[in-house]
Design a protein around this motif. Sequence first.
Motif: not given
Length: 202
Positions: A133-135, A186, A193, A59, A189-190, A19-21, A148
């Motif tokens: 990315i998975n959210d 998203w 990171h 993305y 999340i980026i 989950q996330g980046f 990404v």
Amino acid sequence: MERVLVVPTNRLFQEGYFQGFKSAKELKIDFVEMLNNYSMFLLRRLAEKDPKFKQVIPYIVFKFHNEFFIFRRLGLGGEPRLHNRFSLGIGGHISSLDGSNKGAKVIHEAIRREFEEELYYAGSFAPQLVGFINDDSNEVGKVHFGMVFLVDGTSPHIKVRETSNLSGRLVTFEHLTKFEPQMESWSKIIYGHLKRMNQKVN
């Protein structure tokens, strides 16, 4: 009817759910090979309602020196669930119109098409895959999976094409923090990171 590229959700996470980046180095699978083996084109109206599949979304994050291009999705067109949110990336579905090949070629065709549809840009264009990315925390994320890409720009001359749907401008990394509360998930999340990477450098 529009058909979009999807991968069965269980195939995406056969090496472990996240989950996330996750950086391209961390993901222990050849993603292009996975697309070649398991992806398919599915009617978009079905894919949007079926979490057994993930729609693969390139993305694209644009950076010029210490500045990032930030978008705002206006209340016209596109995904209604993302209207008036800020975004660090421009993204879109991989359509069957981008080509019948399901590997790297169709991905890069989709990236270039999406970028050129949304933006005027005067410099070189060399997107590099940096992560995924998975959210699953919201209804949009449950049926999408992000690839990404970073475009490290050679020119600051970049602007949106469809000003009725988007607005956008370059801002310094330090100024991104004021946009974070209104970023789509998203982009949050980026941004998280990017902050971690910046802290490591400093």
